[in-house]
Design a protein around this motif. Sequence first.
Motif, PDB file in Angstrom:
ATOM      1  N   ARG A  13       0.862  -1.185   0.000  1.00 49.16           N
ATOM      2  CA  ARG A  13       0.000   0.000   0.000  1.00 49.16           C
ATOM      3  C   ARG A  13       0.891   1.225   0.000  1.00 49.16           C
ATOM      4  O   ARG A  13       1.842   1.297   0.772  1.00 49.16           O
ATOM      5  CB  ARG A  13      -0.903   0.012   1.228  1.00 49.16           C
ATOM      6  CG  ARG A  13      -1.890  -1.129   1.248  1.00 49.16           C
ATOM      7  CD  ARG A  13      -2.721  -1.074   2.490  1.00 49.16           C
ATOM      8  NE  ARG A  13      -3.389   0.235   2.486  1.00 49.16           N
ATOM      9  CZ  ARG A  13      -4.635   0.443   2.856  1.00 49.16           C
ATOM     10  NH1 ARG A  13      -5.346  -0.543   3.300  1.00 49.16           N
ATOM     11  NH2 ARG A  13      -5.168   1.643   2.812  1.00 49.16           N
ATOM     12  N   ILE A  14       0.551   2.196  -0.864  1.00 55.19           N
ATOM     13  CA  ILE A  14       1.320   3.436  -0.948  1.00 55.19           C
ATOM     14  C   ILE A  14       0.369   4.605  -0.748  1.00 55.19           C
ATOM     15  O   ILE A  14      -0.556   4.806  -1.545  1.00 55.19           O
ATOM     16  CB  ILE A  14       2.037   3.563  -2.305  1.00 55.19           C
ATOM     17  CG1 ILE A  14       2.981   2.378  -2.514  1.00 55.19           C
ATOM     18  CG2 ILE A  14       2.791   4.893  -2.389  1.00 55.19           C
ATOM     19  CD1 ILE A  14       3.573   2.298  -3.901  1.00 55.19           C
ATOM     20  N   ASN A  37       3.023  -1.287 -11.661  1.00 55.51           N
ATOM     21  CA  ASN A  37       2.974   0.135 -11.965  1.00 55.51           C
ATOM     22  C   ASN A  37       1.757   0.692 -11.228  1.00 55.51           C
ATOM     23  O   ASN A  37       0.719   0.029 -11.152  1.00 55.51           O
ATOM     24  CB  ASN A  37       2.828   0.378 -13.462  1.00 55.51           C
ATOM     25  CG  ASN A  37       4.065  -0.041 -14.208  1.00 55.51           C
ATOM     26  OD1 ASN A  37       5.170   0.354 -13.871  1.00 55.51           O
ATOM     27  ND2 ASN A  37       3.897  -0.860 -15.229  1.00 55.51           N
ATOM     28  N   TYR A  38       1.894   1.885 -10.683  1.00 50.08           N
ATOM     29  CA  TYR A  38       0.764   2.444  -9.927  1.00 50.08           C
ATOM     30  C   TYR A  38       0.557   3.922 -10.252  1.00 50.08           C
ATOM     31  O   TYR A  38       1.453   4.606 -10.732  1.00 50.08           O
ATOM     32  CB  TYR A  38       0.965   2.261  -8.418  1.00 50.08           C
ATOM     33  CG  TYR A  38       2.057   3.122  -7.829  1.00 50.08           C
ATOM     34  CD1 TYR A  38       1.774   4.393  -7.353  1.00 50.08           C
ATOM     35  CD2 TYR A  38       3.370   2.679  -7.769  1.00 50.08           C
ATOM     36  CE1 TYR A  38       2.764   5.199  -6.830  1.00 50.08           C
ATOM     37  CE2 TYR A  38       4.372   3.479  -7.241  1.00 50.08           C
ATOM     38  CZ  TYR A  38       4.064   4.738  -6.776  1.00 50.08           C
ATOM     39  OH  TYR A  38       5.049   5.530  -6.264  1.00 50.08           O
ATOM     40  N   TRP A  46      -2.960   3.789  -2.824  1.00 49.30           N
ATOM     41  CA  TRP A  46      -2.990   2.751  -3.850  1.00 49.30           C
ATOM     42  C   TRP A  46      -2.668   1.432  -3.168  1.00 49.30           C
ATOM     43  O   TRP A  46      -1.827   1.371  -2.256  1.00 49.30           O
ATOM     44  CB  TRP A  46      -1.943   3.032  -4.926  1.00 49.30           C
ATOM     45  CG  TRP A  46      -1.761   1.899  -5.889  1.00 49.30           C
ATOM     46  CD1 TRP A  46      -2.484   1.672  -7.014  1.00 49.30           C
ATOM     47  CD2 TRP A  46      -0.797   0.853  -5.812  1.00 49.30           C
ATOM     48  NE1 TRP A  46      -2.025   0.537  -7.642  1.00 49.30           N
ATOM     49  CE2 TRP A  46      -0.989   0.019  -6.925  1.00 49.30           C
ATOM     50  CE3 TRP A  46       0.213   0.526  -4.906  1.00 49.30           C
ATOM     51  CZ2 TRP A  46      -0.221  -1.120  -7.152  1.00 49.30           C
ATOM     52  CZ3 TRP A  46       0.978  -0.596  -5.129  1.00 49.30           C
ATOM     53  CH2 TRP A  46       0.765  -1.407  -6.245  1.00 49.30           C
ATOM     54  N   GLU A  47      -3.336   0.355  -3.598  1.00 51.13           N
ATOM     55  CA  GLU A  47      -3.061  -0.972  -3.056  1.00 51.13           C
ATOM     56  C   GLU A  47      -2.853  -1.957  -4.193  1.00 51.13           C
ATOM     57  O   GLU A  47      -3.625  -1.987  -5.153  1.00 51.13           O
ATOM     58  CB  GLU A  47      -4.217  -1.439  -2.169  1.00 51.13           C
ATOM     59  CG  GLU A  47      -3.964  -2.790  -1.528  1.00 51.13           C
ATOM     60  CD  GLU A  47      -5.068  -3.179  -0.571  1.00 51.13           C
ATOM     61  OE1 GLU A  47      -4.897  -2.936   0.641  1.00 51.13           O
ATOM     62  OE2 GLU A  47      -6.099  -3.698  -1.036  1.00 51.13           O
ATOM     63  N   ALA A  48      -1.807  -2.764  -4.080  1.00 47.98           N
ATOM     64  CA  ALA A  48      -1.516  -3.789  -5.082  1.00 47.98           C
ATOM     65  C   ALA A  48      -2.652  -4.807  -5.107  1.00 47.98           C
ATOM     66  O   ALA A  48      -3.329  -5.024  -4.101  1.00 47.98           O
ATOM     67  CB  ALA A  48      -0.193  -4.478  -4.764  1.00 47.98           C
ATOM     68  N   SER A  49      -2.839  -5.447  -6.240  1.00 50.92           N
ATOM     69  CA  SER A  49      -3.897  -6.449  -6.345  1.00 50.92           C
ATOM     70  C   SER A  49      -3.428  -7.829  -5.901  1.00 50.92           C
ATOM     71  O   SER A  49      -4.237  -8.684  -5.562  1.00 50.92           O
ATOM     72  CB  SER A  49      -4.427  -6.513  -7.782  1.00 50.92           C
ATOM     73  OG  SER A  49      -3.372  -6.824  -8.663  1.00 50.92           O
ATOM     74  N   SER A  50      -2.115  -8.056  -5.901  1.00 49.05           N
ATOM     75  CA  SER A  50      -1.570  -9.318  -5.424  1.00 49.05           C
ATOM     76  C   SER A  50      -0.116  -9.114  -5.041  1.00 49.05           C
ATOM     77  O   SER A  50       0.502  -8.112  -5.401  1.00 49.05           O
ATOM     78  CB  SER A  50      -1.690 -10.403  -6.499  1.00 49.05           C
ATOM     79  OG  SER A  50      -0.881 -10.069  -7.612  1.00 49.05           O
ATOM     80  N   SER A  83       5.021  -3.659   3.944  1.00 51.57           N
ATOM     81  CA  SER A  83       3.961  -3.423   2.963  1.00 51.57           C
ATOM     82  C   SER A  83       3.415  -1.999   2.962  1.00 51.57           C
ATOM     83  O   SER A  83       2.723  -1.617   2.036  1.00 51.57           O
ATOM     84  CB  SER A  83       2.803  -4.390   3.215  1.00 51.57           C
ATOM     85  OG  SER A  83       2.269  -4.189   4.513  1.00 51.57           O
ATOM     86  N   GLN A  84       3.698  -1.209   3.990  1.00 50.18           N
ATOM     87  CA  GLN A  84       3.126   0.132   4.113  1.00 50.18           C
ATOM     88  C   GLN A  84       4.174   1.182   3.755  1.00 50.18           C
ATOM     89  O   GLN A  84       5.217   1.268   4.412  1.00 50.18           O
ATOM     90  CB  GLN A  84       2.645   0.374   5.544  1.00 50.18           C
ATOM     91  CG  GLN A  84       1.636  -0.644   6.033  1.00 50.18           C
ATOM     92  CD  GLN A  84       0.304  -0.510   5.344  1.00 50.18           C
ATOM     93  OE1 GLN A  84      -0.182   0.586   5.092  1.00 50.18           O
ATOM     94  NE2 GLN A  84      -0.308  -1.632   5.028  1.00 50.18           N
TER      95      GLN A  84
END
Length: 110
Positions: A13-14, A37-38, A46-50, A83-84
Amino acid sequence: MGTRRVQSYPLVRIYNSTSYNASGKVEYASIFCRDDNYYVQRDETWEASSRGVCLVTKITATVRTPYGNIEAEPYTSSGTSYSQFAIIQVGPNQFRVTRVVSSARRRRKC
């Protein structure tokens, strides 16, 4: 024999704490992991999907200001399970991607 369950890391998560929109890339340590890419708007996350068992090695950010696109100082690691992260402003037209550390205190067990 029982089945083996593979643990995975939390999704990346960014948080964009700047006043501007930003985009960039999350790079992972393994060739078996696809980089993300985000794009994240100001004051949004923004949160990654996997993610699976992929370690983060680098996070870049390009901040879109009225003065042009500015490359933030990237977050780099030999490989982290954290992750943060956040995009922060550190000076006039200076930005950085940093790991977010919880301010909550943990109790010690005696």
